[in-house]
Design a protein around this motif. Structure first.
Motif, short mmCIF file in Angstrom:
data_model
loop_
_atom_site.label_atom_id
_atom_site.label_comp_id
_atom_site.label_asym_id
_atom_site.label_seq_id
_atom_site.Cartn_x
_atom_site.Cartn_y
_atom_site.Cartn_z
N PRO A 34 36.18 28.02 -1.43
CA PRO A 34 36.10 26.47 -1.17
C PRO A 34 35.13 26.08 0.00
CG PRO A 34 38.37 27.49 -1.14
CD PRO A 34 37.36 28.58 -1.24
N HIS A 216 41.54 23.76 3.57
CA HIS A 216 41.11 22.67 2.43
C HIS A 216 42.09 21.92 1.98
CE1 HIS A 216 41.87 25.89 -0.36
NE2 HIS A 216 41.30 26.73 0.40
N ASP A 217 41.77 21.11 0.98
CA ASP A 217 42.85 20.23 0.26
C ASP A 217 43.94 21.07 -0.26
OD1 ASP A 217 41.53 18.16 1.71
OD2 ASP A 217 40.76 17.46 -0.21
N GLU A 218 43.24 22.14 -1.14
CA GLU A 218 44.52 22.77 -1.76
C GLU A 218 45.44 23.48 -0.84
OE1 GLU A 218 44.43 26.50 -4.87
OE2 GLU A 218 42.75 25.31 -4.60
N ARG A 220 46.49 22.63 1.88
CA ARG A 220 47.41 21.58 2.44
C ARG A 220 48.29 20.94 1.26
NH1 ARG A 220 42.36 19.44 4.63
NH2 ARG A 220 42.28 19.89 6.94
N ALA A 221 47.91 20.97 0.18
CA ALA A 221 48.77 20.60 -1.10
C ALA A 221 49.84 21.67 -1.20
CB ALA A 221 48.14 20.17 -2.20
N PRO A 224 52.61 21.44 2.74
CA PRO A 224 52.41 19.97 2.98
C PRO A 224 53.00 19.99 4.30
CG PRO A 224 54.12 20.15 1.44
CD PRO A 224 53.29 21.34 1.46
N ASP A 233 38.46 22.16 8.70
CA ASP A 233 38.36 21.95 7.59
C ASP A 233 36.89 22.55 6.89
OD1 ASP A 233 37.47 19.60 5.14
OD2 ASP A 233 39.82 19.79 5.30
N SER A 235 35.02 20.84 4.89
CA SER A 235 33.89 19.86 5.01
C SER A 235 33.18 19.79 6.39
CB SER A 235 34.51 18.51 4.61
OG SER A 235 35.47 17.95 5.61
#
Length: 263
Positions: A34, A216-218, A220-221, A224, A233, A235
């Motif tokens: 990631p 990263h977003d995964e 967090r998903a 949650p 992060d 990014s």
């Protein structure tokens, strides 16, 4: 990629990119995760020509394709390179410089973690694994790219480290020691750059970006309700990596750039 194809891609990238890193050639080691995906994308969007490497071909292809798509066809290539083989690392460095005429950076993202519940439970096999992942790959890439970075007017070597190298915890003895060793090696590289520049200041820069952990977003998903306190992060990490080229060589050479509170 053939030499002709590389020249054509380089010319196209220089025509189409006007970002802060336009024209720069940056190699990224350990680009398949990631953090690699975010870094390839940010560097490409900033105008760089990105040469990515990873030992896992599937993960590498995913990162390269994502960066190309996000950056509107920007120039990003990927090579499967065994960075535990010093000859392979040197061939990668030499091939990159020959194809593009320069190498302006090496971003070292190769990672891995092993730990234990307590200090007495430490498995020394963890040290063997981490020595390869976190130390030997740094040694091989730094030695391979050293001269090419010196030949660049903006040469940068960027290591990603972790705060545990400065303040180890009982269950992370092997990991923290390996990270500390990779930092020491990178600081020795920085001293080599300083000496090469003489009275004019360092001829290139080696810098360490320090994090607590990445998110990263995964992640967090999947969790949650998690707060990920103190995490960086991917990014944000990518932005910090690109920012190393925006700062004067003498300002970043031999420094730790903290993205988490310093212990």
């Amino acid at each position: 990629m053939t030499h002709v194809a590389a020249k054509e891609a380089k010319a196209m990238a220089e025509r189409n990119n006007n970002g802060p890193l336009s024209g720069a050639v940056i190699a990224v080691a350990g680009a398949g995760g990631p953090a690699g995906k975010a870094t390839l994308r940010h560097l490409a969007e900033s105008g760089a020509q990105v040469v990515a490497a990873d030992a896992n071909p599937e993960r590498l292809a995913e990162s390269v394709d994502a960066a190309r798509y996000a950056a509107g066809g920007a120039f990003v290539t990927g090579e499967v390179v065994d960075l535990l083989d010093p000859a392979a690392a040197r061939e990668w460095a030499d091939r990159t410089e020959k194809q593009f005429g320069r190498v302006d950076g090496l971003v070292h993202l190769v990672g891995g973690w092993r730990g234990s519940a307590t200090f007495p439970e430490t498995d020394l096999n963890d040290w063997t694994v981490l020595n390869d992942l976190l130390i030997r790959t740094v040694q091989h890439t730094s030695l391979a790219f050293h001269d090419a970075l010196l030949r660049s007017p903006t040469g940068r070597y960027v290591l990603i480290s972790q705060s545990g190298a400065t303040k180890p915890t009982a269950g992370n003895a092997a990991y923290a020691a390996a990270k500390a060793a990779s930092e020491a090696w990178t600081l020795a590289l920085a001293d080599s750059f300083r000496k090469a520049g003489g009275d004019s200041g360092p001829a290139a820069a080696a810098a360490i970006i320090v994090i607590k952990a990445l998110v990263h977003d995964e992640m967090r998903a999947q969790k949650p309700n998690a707060k990920f306190a103190g995490f960086t992060d991917v990014s944000e990490l990518a932005e910090a990596i690109a920012g190393v080229w925006a700062r004067p060589t003498e300002e970043v050479n031999g420094t730790r750039l903290w993205l988490t509170p310093q212990p």
